[in-house]
Design a protein around this motif. Structure first.
Motif, PDB file in Angstrom:
ATOM      1  N   LEU A  40       0.871  -1.165   0.000  1.00  0.00           N
ATOM      2  CA  LEU A  40       0.000   0.000   0.000  1.00  0.00           C
ATOM      3  C   LEU A  40       0.909   1.215   0.000  1.00  0.00           C
ATOM      4  O   LEU A  40       1.611   1.484   0.981  1.00  0.00           O
ATOM      5  N   VAL A  41       0.925   1.939  -1.117  1.00  0.00           N
ATOM      6  CA  VAL A  41       1.831   3.074  -1.283  1.00  0.00           C
ATOM      7  C   VAL A  41       1.052   4.365  -1.055  1.00  0.00           C
ATOM      8  O   VAL A  41      -0.050   4.545  -1.597  1.00  0.00           O
ATOM      9  N   HIS A  42       1.634   5.269  -0.270  1.00  0.00           N
ATOM     10  CA  HIS A  42       0.967   6.529   0.058  1.00  0.00           C
ATOM     11  C   HIS A  42       1.278   7.582  -1.007  1.00  0.00           C
ATOM     12  O   HIS A  42       1.986   8.563  -0.779  1.00  0.00           O
ATOM     13  N   ALA A  43       0.749   7.350  -2.180  1.00  0.00           N
ATOM     14  CA  ALA A  43       0.839   8.277  -3.311  1.00  0.00           C
ATOM     15  C   ALA A  43      -0.254   7.882  -4.292  1.00  0.00           C
ATOM     16  O   ALA A  43      -0.742   6.744  -4.269  1.00  0.00           O
ATOM     17  N   SER A  44      -0.651   8.798  -5.134  1.00  0.00           N
ATOM     18  CA  SER A  44      -1.729   8.500  -6.076  1.00  0.00           C
ATOM     19  C   SER A  44      -1.284   7.463  -7.098  1.00  0.00           C
ATOM     20  O   SER A  44      -0.089   7.307  -7.382  1.00  0.00           O
ATOM     21  N   ALA A  45      -2.258   6.765  -7.667  1.00  0.00           N
ATOM     22  CA  ALA A  45      -1.952   5.746  -8.679  1.00  0.00           C
ATOM     23  C   ALA A  45      -1.277   6.362  -9.894  1.00  0.00           C
ATOM     24  O   ALA A  45      -0.349   5.773 -10.461  1.00  0.00           O
ATOM     25  N   ASP A  46      -1.715   7.553 -10.300  1.00  0.00           N
ATOM     26  CA  ASP A  46      -1.097   8.207 -11.460  1.00  0.00           C
ATOM     27  C   ASP A  46       0.373   8.520 -11.196  1.00  0.00           C
ATOM     28  O   ASP A  46       1.224   8.357 -12.080  1.00  0.00           O
ATOM     29  N   THR A  47       0.680   8.970  -9.970  1.00  0.00           N
ATOM     30  CA  THR A  47       2.072   9.287  -9.632  1.00  0.00           C
ATOM     31  C   THR A  47       2.942   8.043  -9.696  1.00  0.00           C
ATOM     32  O   THR A  47       4.043   8.065 -10.264  1.00  0.00           O
ATOM     33  N   VAL A  48       2.454   6.942  -9.139  1.00  0.00           N
ATOM     34  CA  VAL A  48       3.255   5.714  -9.098  1.00  0.00           C
ATOM     35  C   VAL A  48       3.362   5.083 -10.482  1.00  0.00           C
ATOM     36  O   VAL A  48       4.420   4.552 -10.854  1.00  0.00           O
ATOM     37  N   ARG A  49       2.289   5.147 -11.270  1.00  0.00           N
ATOM     38  CA  ARG A  49       2.361   4.588 -12.633  1.00  0.00           C
ATOM     39  C   ARG A  49       3.403   5.314 -13.475  1.00  0.00           C
ATOM     40  O   ARG A  49       4.005   4.723 -14.361  1.00  0.00           O
ATOM     41  N   ALA A  50       3.602   6.598 -13.198  1.00  0.00           N
ATOM     42  CA  ALA A  50       4.615   7.356 -13.938  1.00  0.00           C
ATOM     43  C   ALA A  50       6.026   6.945 -13.530  1.00  0.00           C
ATOM     44  O   ALA A  50       6.979   7.204 -14.255  1.00  0.00           O
ATOM     45  N   GLN A  51       6.174   6.268 -12.395  1.00  0.00           N
ATOM     46  CA  GLN A  51       7.484   5.855 -11.906  1.00  0.00           C
ATOM     47  C   GLN A  51       7.817   4.404 -12.216  1.00  0.00           C
ATOM     48  O   GLN A  51       8.984   4.034 -12.241  1.00  0.00           O
ATOM     49  N   ILE A  52       6.791   3.571 -12.425  1.00  0.00           N
ATOM     50  CA  ILE A  52       7.004   2.140 -12.625  1.00  0.00           C
ATOM     51  C   ILE A  52       6.467   1.731 -13.992  1.00  0.00           C
ATOM     52  O   ILE A  52       5.303   2.005 -14.304  1.00  0.00           O
ATOM     53  N   PRO A  53       7.256   1.061 -14.827  1.00  0.00           N
ATOM     54  CA  PRO A  53       6.732   0.560 -16.104  1.00  0.00           C
ATOM     55  C   PRO A  53       5.579  -0.414 -15.876  1.00  0.00           C
ATOM     56  O   PRO A  53       5.551  -1.146 -14.878  1.00  0.00           O
ATOM     57  N   ALA A  54       4.621  -0.423 -16.794  1.00  0.00           N
ATOM     58  CA  ALA A  54       3.470  -1.316 -16.666  1.00  0.00           C
ATOM     59  C   ALA A  54       3.880  -2.779 -16.634  1.00  0.00           C
ATOM     60  O   ALA A  54       3.182  -3.621 -16.070  1.00  0.00           O
ATOM     61  N   SER A  55       5.015  -3.107 -17.261  1.00  0.00           N
ATOM     62  CA  SER A  55       5.485  -4.491 -17.274  1.00  0.00           C
ATOM     63  C   SER A  55       6.141  -4.890 -15.966  1.00  0.00           C
ATOM     64  O   SER A  55       6.447  -6.076 -15.762  1.00  0.00           O
ATOM     65  N   ALA A  56       6.375  -3.934 -15.052  1.00  0.00           N
ATOM     66  CA  ALA A  56       7.066  -4.230 -13.797  1.00  0.00           C
ATOM     67  C   ALA A  56       6.119  -4.331 -12.614  1.00  0.00           C
ATOM     68  O   ALA A  56       6.480  -4.947 -11.600  1.00  0.00           O
ATOM     69  N   ALA A  57       4.938  -3.757 -12.689  1.00  0.00           N
ATOM     70  CA  ALA A  57       4.023  -3.786 -11.552  1.00  0.00           C
ATOM     71  C   ALA A  57       2.619  -3.432 -11.993  1.00  0.00           C
ATOM     72  O   ALA A  57       2.418  -2.713 -12.974  1.00  0.00           O
ATOM     73  N   VAL A  58       1.643  -3.938 -11.250  1.00  0.00           N
ATOM     74  CA  VAL A  58       0.240  -3.568 -11.424  1.00  0.00           C
ATOM     75  C   VAL A  58      -0.091  -2.550 -10.341  1.00  0.00           C
ATOM     76  O   VAL A  58       0.131  -2.809  -9.154  1.00  0.00           O
ATOM     77  N   VAL A  59      -0.611  -1.400 -10.738  1.00  0.00           N
ATOM     78  CA  VAL A  59      -0.928  -0.326  -9.797  1.00  0.00           C
ATOM     79  C   VAL A  59      -2.432  -0.095  -9.805  1.00  0.00           C
ATOM     80  O   VAL A  59      -3.014   0.204 -10.853  1.00  0.00           O
ATOM     81  N   ARG A  60      -3.061  -0.263  -8.625  1.00  0.00           N
ATOM     82  CA  ARG A  60      -4.508  -0.073  -8.514  1.00  0.00           C
ATOM     83  C   ARG A  60      -4.788   1.074  -7.551  1.00  0.00           C
ATOM     84  O   ARG A  60      -4.231   1.115  -6.452  1.00  0.00           O
ATOM     85  N   PRO A  61      -5.652   2.014  -7.915  1.00  0.00           N
ATOM     86  CA  PRO A  61      -5.952   3.134  -7.009  1.00  0.00           C
ATOM     87  C   PRO A  61      -6.678   2.666  -5.758  1.00  0.00           C
ATOM     88  O   PRO A  61      -7.522   1.773  -5.815  1.00  0.00           O
ATOM     89  N   ARG A  62      -6.327   3.275  -4.635  1.00  0.00           N
ATOM     90  CA  ARG A  62      -7.019   3.061  -3.362  1.00  0.00           C
ATOM     91  C   ARG A  62      -7.327   4.436  -2.782  1.00  0.00           C
ATOM     92  O   ARG A  62      -6.662   4.901  -1.870  1.00  0.00           O
ATOM     93  N   GLY A  63      -8.291   5.106  -3.378  1.00  0.00           N
ATOM     94  CA  GLY A  63      -8.567   6.483  -3.029  1.00  0.00           C
ATOM     95  C   GLY A  63      -7.744   7.419  -3.879  1.00  0.00           C
ATOM     96  O   GLY A  63      -7.089   7.009  -4.849  1.00  0.00           O
ATOM     97  N   ASN A  64      -7.756   8.714  -3.517  1.00  0.00           N
ATOM     98  CA  ASN A  64      -7.055   9.713  -4.319  1.00  0.00           C
ATOM     99  C   ASN A  64      -5.566   9.782  -4.042  1.00  0.00           C
ATOM    100  O   ASN A  64      -4.784  10.166  -4.917  1.00  0.00           O
ATOM    101  N   GLU A  65      -5.148   9.431  -2.821  1.00  0.00           N
ATOM    102  CA  GLU A  65      -3.756   9.634  -2.437  1.00  0.00           C
ATOM    103  C   GLU A  65      -3.034   8.349  -2.057  1.00  0.00           C
ATOM    104  O   GLU A  65      -1.949   8.392  -1.498  1.00  0.00           O
ATOM    105  N   ARG A  66      -3.632   7.209  -2.341  1.00  0.00           N
ATOM    106  CA  ARG A  66      -2.976   5.935  -2.054  1.00  0.00           C
ATOM    107  C   ARG A  66      -3.238   4.964  -3.198  1.00  0.00           C
ATOM    108  O   ARG A  66      -4.186   5.122  -3.967  1.00  0.00           O
ATOM    109  N   CYS A  67      -2.409   3.955  -3.299  1.00  0.00           N
ATOM    110  CA  CYS A  67      -2.600   2.934  -4.324  1.00  0.00           C
ATOM    111  C   CYS A  67      -2.001   1.613  -3.851  1.00  0.00           C
ATOM    112  O   CYS A  67      -1.141   1.576  -2.967  1.00  0.00           O
ATOM    113  N   GLU A  68      -2.483   0.543  -4.456  1.00  0.00           N
ATOM    114  CA  GLU A  68      -1.953  -0.792  -4.188  1.00  0.00           C
ATOM    115  C   GLU A  68      -1.029  -1.188  -5.332  1.00  0.00           C
ATOM    116  O   GLU A  68      -1.386  -1.029  -6.501  1.00  0.00           O
TER     117      GLU A  68
END
Length: 324
Positions: free
Chosen positions: A242-270
């Motif tokens: 559970l990362v304390h940052a928005s899904a859009d922010t984390v997706r910009a840091q991790i390639p789609a082939s390296a991780a699946v990022v799911r939003p958990r509210g506006n400021e957190r993501c799985e």
């Protein structure tokens, strides 16, 4: 019947002429079609009935003009136009990351109507085109097209595929081709393993399609399944954070082939990811620079404590910056 076929062929020829040039006068079209201007007017009305917006204007410089419509009607391509279009789509599907999906969809539509006599020219020309720089791992365009046809026509496919140190023959029901930022994958139902699998197209050899059709099964979402397979299931260890940052922010840091990022509210993501060892996936999440919590597996929580102690020990011998 001959009269009806003659009218249809003439109307299609008229459509082709209107697509070739901006404006045609009535007499010009009548001369090209070998009919009277009155027949041209009737054929224009037939095109309008079919949804083609044909505009007519009077005076000097006036004539018939094919306008842009709300719906996209079929295009008429001559032989050279069809060859160039098919080659361009092959190159886009096989090498250009941003255009691959749309190019392959368009190519499968064009493949339905491309005359057999033109296929060898398309094959020869596509083999002479190369690219450089970034993009996906290169794949054989013919293999990509064969698999696309098999998906479209719902026929079984077979190919040799590496499994550990061996290469085994796989018989599958192909469902979808999925493009990642690096590679092409096939989502298929593996008949020998009686389960869904994803396969890298660039690893396939001796690819063939059968004429045996299959009844489509309820299938998982292709893009989601392949992404989870590539980012997690192929590795011996999987982890959830559970990362304390928005899904859009984390997706910009991790390639789609390296991780699946799911939003958990506006400021957190799985974040779901995998790795050869847990320390590696832990370090990747740590280096994102956000606060995070370990969700799974429990062992990863213990690795956090061990890594923290190791970091504290590494910095223990450094002088205190406030004392210097």
């Amino acid at each position: 019947m001959d009269v009806e076929r003659g009218t249809t062929e003439r109307v299609l020829t008229l459509l082709g002429l209107l697509q070739q040039r901006q404006v045609w006068t009535g007499p010009e079209l009548a001369d090209r079609l070998g009919v009277t201007p009155r027949t041209v007017r009737r054929d224009v009305e037939r095109l309008r009935t079919l949804g083609y917006p044909v505009h007519a204007s009077q005076g000097v410089g006036g004539g018939y003009q094919l306008g842009a419509g709300q719906d996209l009607p079929p295009l008429l391509l001559d032989d050279q136009e069809a060859i160039v279009t098919a080659v361009s789509l092959l190159v886009g599907a096989g090498a250009i990351a941003s255009a691959g999906d749309a190019a392959l969809r368009a190519l499968t539509k064009l493949d339905r109507v491309l005359p057999t006599r033109l296929r060898h020219e398309v094959r020869a020309l596509s083999g002479s085109v190369e690219s450089f720089g970034g993009g996906r791992t290169p794949v054989d365009p013919e293999v990509l097209m064969m698999l696309a046809r098999a998906c479209r026509d719902e026929v079984e496919a077979g190919f040799d595929y590496p499994s550990g140190s061996e290469v085994r023959r796989r018989q599958v029901e192909p469902y979808r081709l999925v493009a990642s930022d690096r590679r092409w994958y096939l989502l298929a139902y593996d008949l020998d393993r009686d389960d869904w699998r994803s396969f890298r197209v660039d690893k396939m050899t001796e690819v063939s399609a059968r004429t045996w059709r299959f009844r489509p099964r309820p299938a998982p979402d292709a893009a989601t399944y392949v992404q989870e397979s590539v980012a997690s299931r192929v590795y011996p260890h999987q982890a959830r954070f559970l990362v304390h940052a928005s899904a859009d922010t984390v997706r910009a840091q991790i390639p789609a082939s390296a991780a699946v990022v799911r939003p958990r509210g506006n400021e957190r993501c799985e974040v779901l990811s995998g790795a050869e060892n847990l320390d590696a996936v832990l370090m990747h999440i740590l280096l994102l620079g956000h606060d995070f919590e370990v969700l799974d597996p429990p062992e990863l929580g213990r690795r956090c404590h061990a890594l923290a102690q190791r970091l504290l020990s590494a910095g223990a011998t450094m002088p205190d910056m406030e004392d210097s």
